[in-house]
Write a protein that holds these residues in place. Structure first.
Motif, PDB file in Angstrom:
ATOM      1  N   VAL A  80       0.865  -1.180   0.000  1.00 17.07           N
ATOM      2  CA  VAL A  80       0.000   0.000   0.000  1.00 17.07           C
ATOM      3  C   VAL A  80       0.901   1.230   0.000  1.00 17.07           C
ATOM      4  CG1 VAL A  80      -1.865  -1.184   1.240  1.00 17.07           C
ATOM      5  CG2 VAL A  80      -0.130   0.082   2.526  1.00 17.07           C
ATOM      6  N   PRO A  81       0.367   2.401  -0.335  1.00 14.33           N
ATOM      7  CA  PRO A  81       1.190   3.615  -0.253  1.00 14.33           C
ATOM      8  C   PRO A  81       1.692   3.821   1.182  1.00 14.33           C
ATOM      9  CG  PRO A  81      -0.823   4.047  -1.477  1.00 14.33           C
ATOM     10  CD  PRO A  81      -0.972   2.676  -0.863  1.00 14.33           C
ATOM     11  N   PRO A  82       2.923   4.300   1.336  1.00 11.79           N
ATOM     12  CA  PRO A  82       3.457   4.494   2.681  1.00 11.79           C
ATOM     13  C   PRO A  82       2.819   5.690   3.383  1.00 11.79           C
ATOM     14  CG  PRO A  82       4.981   5.399   1.094  1.00 11.79           C
ATOM     15  CD  PRO A  82       3.881   4.706   0.312  1.00 11.79           C
ATOM     16  N   VAL A  83       2.929   5.685   4.695  1.00  9.98           N
ATOM     17  CA  VAL A  83       2.524   6.821   5.520  1.00  9.98           C
ATOM     18  C   VAL A  83       3.768   7.685   5.686  1.00  9.98           C
ATOM     19  CG1 VAL A  83       1.596   7.548   7.740  1.00  9.98           C
ATOM     20  CG2 VAL A  83       0.819   5.390   6.702  1.00  9.98           C
ATOM     21  N   LEU A  84       3.675   8.943   5.254  1.00  6.93           N
ATOM     22  CA  LEU A  84       4.824   9.846   5.246  1.00  6.93           C
ATOM     23  C   LEU A  84       4.555  11.081   6.089  1.00  6.93           C
ATOM     24  CD1 LEU A  84       5.463   9.886   1.379  1.00  6.93           C
ATOM     25  CD2 LEU A  84       6.753   8.576   3.078  1.00  6.93           C
ATOM     26  N   SER A  85       5.610  11.605   6.690  1.00 10.31           N
ATOM     27  CA  SER A  85       5.508  12.895   7.383  1.00 10.31           C
ATOM     28  C   SER A  85       5.429  13.995   6.328  1.00 10.31           C
ATOM     29  CB  SER A  85       6.738  13.120   8.269  1.00 10.31           C
ATOM     30  OG  SER A  85       7.883  13.346   7.453  1.00 10.31           O
ATOM     31  N   ALA A  86       5.051  15.186   6.763  1.00 13.82           N
ATOM     32  CA  ALA A  86       5.004  16.329   5.839  1.00 13.82           C
ATOM     33  C   ALA A  86       6.389  16.574   5.254  1.00 13.82           C
ATOM     34  CB  ALA A  86       4.489  17.566   6.565  1.00 13.82           C
ATOM     35  N   LYS A  87       7.417  16.454   6.066  1.00 14.22           N
ATOM     36  CA  LYS A  87       8.795  16.658   5.598  1.00 14.22           C
ATOM     37  C   LYS A  87       9.148  15.638   4.514  1.00 14.22           C
ATOM     38  CE  LYS A  87      12.051  15.166   8.277  1.00 14.22           C
ATOM     39  NZ  LYS A  87      12.983  15.020   9.396  1.00 14.22           N
ATOM     40  N   ASP A  88       8.796  14.383   4.745  1.00 10.12           N
ATOM     41  CA  ASP A  88       9.145  13.338   3.783  1.00 10.12           C
ATOM     42  C   ASP A  88       8.334  13.456   2.491  1.00 10.12           C
ATOM     43  OD1 ASP A  88      11.038  12.439   5.530  1.00 10.12           O
ATOM     44  OD2 ASP A  88       9.836  10.789   6.299  1.00 10.12           O
ATOM     45  N   GLN A  89       7.163  14.049   2.561  1.00  8.79           N
ATOM     46  CA  GLN A  89       6.375  14.294   1.347  1.00  8.79           C
ATOM     47  C   GLN A  89       7.036  15.347   0.469  1.00  8.79           C
ATOM     48  OE1 GLN A  89       2.206  15.049   2.204  1.00  8.79           O
ATOM     49  NE2 GLN A  89       2.252  13.524   3.838  1.00  8.79           N
ATOM     50  N   GLN A  90       7.922  16.147   1.049  1.00 13.04           N
ATOM     51  CA  GLN A  90       8.600  17.224   0.317  1.00 13.04           C
ATOM     52  C   GLN A  90       9.989  16.823  -0.170  1.00 13.04           C
ATOM     53  OE1 GLN A  90       6.855  20.075  -0.337  1.00 13.04           O
ATOM     54  NE2 GLN A  90       5.232  18.912   0.652  1.00 13.04           N
ATOM     55  N   GLY A  91      10.344  15.554  -0.047  1.00  9.50           N
ATOM     56  CA  GLY A  91      11.663  15.098  -0.482  1.00  9.50           C
ATOM     57  C   GLY A  91      11.910  15.426  -1.947  1.00  9.50           C
ATOM     58  N   VAL A  92      13.147  15.771  -2.269  1.00  9.21           N
ATOM     59  CA  VAL A  92      13.510  16.142  -3.637  1.00  9.21           C
ATOM     60  C   VAL A  92      14.171  14.957  -4.345  1.00  9.21           C
ATOM     61  CG1 VAL A  92      13.799  18.566  -2.994  1.00  9.21           C
ATOM     62  CG2 VAL A  92      15.796  17.044  -3.005  1.00  9.21           C
ATOM     63  N   LEU A  93      14.219  15.013  -5.646  1.00  3.59           N
ATOM     64  CA  LEU A  93      14.912  13.987  -6.414  1.00  3.59           C
ATOM     65  C   LEU A  93      16.415  14.113  -6.182  1.00  3.59           C
ATOM     66  CD1 LEU A  93      12.969  14.218  -9.795  1.00  3.59           C
ATOM     67  CD2 LEU A  93      12.627  12.583  -7.919  1.00  3.59           C
ATOM     68  N   LEU A  94      17.110  12.986  -6.283  1.00  2.00           N
ATOM     69  CA  LEU A  94      18.561  12.991  -6.109  1.00  2.00           C
ATOM     70  C   LEU A  94      19.216  13.985  -7.060  1.00  2.00           C
ATOM     71  CD1 LEU A  94      21.124  11.852  -4.819  1.00  2.00           C
ATOM     72  CD2 LEU A  94      21.044   9.995  -6.493  1.00  2.00           C
ATOM     73  N   ALA A  95      18.721  14.090  -8.274  1.00  2.00           N
ATOM     74  CA  ALA A  95      19.292  15.010  -9.269  1.00  2.00           C
ATOM     75  C   ALA A  95      19.236  16.462  -8.803  1.00  2.00           C
ATOM     76  CB  ALA A  95      18.556  14.861 -10.602  1.00  2.00           C
ATOM     77  N   ASP A  96      18.292  16.784  -7.927  1.00  2.00           N
ATOM     78  CA  ASP A  96      18.125  18.163  -7.426  1.00  2.00           C
ATOM     79  C   ASP A  96      18.640  18.359  -6.012  1.00  2.00           C
ATOM     80  OD1 ASP A  96      16.792  18.833  -9.828  1.00  2.00           O
ATOM     81  OD2 ASP A  96      14.913  18.031  -9.020  1.00  2.00           O
ATOM     82  N   ALA A  97      19.166  17.305  -5.400  1.00  2.00           N
ATOM     83  CA  ALA A  97      19.558  17.349  -3.995  1.00  2.00           C
ATOM     84  C   ALA A  97      20.983  17.882  -3.820  1.00  2.00           C
ATOM     85  CB  ALA A  97      19.471  15.950  -3.397  1.00  2.00           C
TER      86      ALA A  97
END
Length: 181
Positions: A160-177
């Motif tokens: 099922v889709p994971p349960v994420l914190s607000a911070k983790d929902q805002q994670g960026v792609l590695l290419a942009d990190a």
């Protein structure tokens, strides 16, 4: 203590000698001298963290761009799938990931050196996760890479889709990190 290098050799899986009988069990979860002799690393831990999460909660992929942290992680209740992603731009394994099941039952630990993003998902009803760090939490330097970045391609054990914190929902792609040199 037995150490196994995973497919990224700097990330280590630790298995301990467990002394168990009808009364319970005992094992040495950390010994600085033995760790240095076996792993060739002598970490200076400054902070211990303890978290509890429910099934399908996914944390990560976290790291600090300054005040970098190496981590020694383990589970004392339940089970997680633990992941480390190499974010050292000049590393031959940049963008690669390794994962292992850590549980109260198997008592394994993972050593995650500096230069890696870290995350885990709870695969049991709940889990309590302990981790030692080599530097203090510095929220102003904390960064988060998207848990589902297709360029990394982590195979999370999720139905099922994971349960994420607000911070983790805002994670960026590695290419942009922001990453390490």
């Amino acid at each position: 203590m037995r150490l196994t290098s995973l497919s990224i050799p700097d990330v280590l899986l630790l298995e301990h000698e467990i002394f168990e009988d009808e009364r319970g069990f005992f094992f040495e979860s950390f010994n600085e001298k033995r760790f240095a002799n076996v792993a060739g690393v002598k970490p200076q831990f400054v902070q211990d963290n303890h978290s509890k999460s429910m099934r399908n909660v996914l944390h990560g992929l976290h790291y600090q761009i300054q005040h970098t942290q190496a981590k020694l992680v383990r589970v004392i209740v339940g089970e997680v799938f633990d992941v480390a992603v190499d974010i050292r731009r000049n590393s031959p394994t940049f963008g690669h990931w390794v994962g292992a099941v850590l549980s109260a039952e198997n008592k394994k630990q993972m050593w995650i050196p500096e230069g890696f993003a870290h995350g885990f998902v709870v695969t049991s009803d709940s889990a309590e996760f302990l981790y030692k760090t080599t530097d203090y939490w510095a929220p102003e330097h904390e960064r988060c890479i998207a848990w589902n970045d297709p360029a990394i391609g982590i195979k999370w054990p999720l139905d099922v889709p994971p349960v994420l914190s607000a911070k983790d929902q805002q994670g960026v792609l590695l290419a942009d990190a922001e990453v390490f040199p």
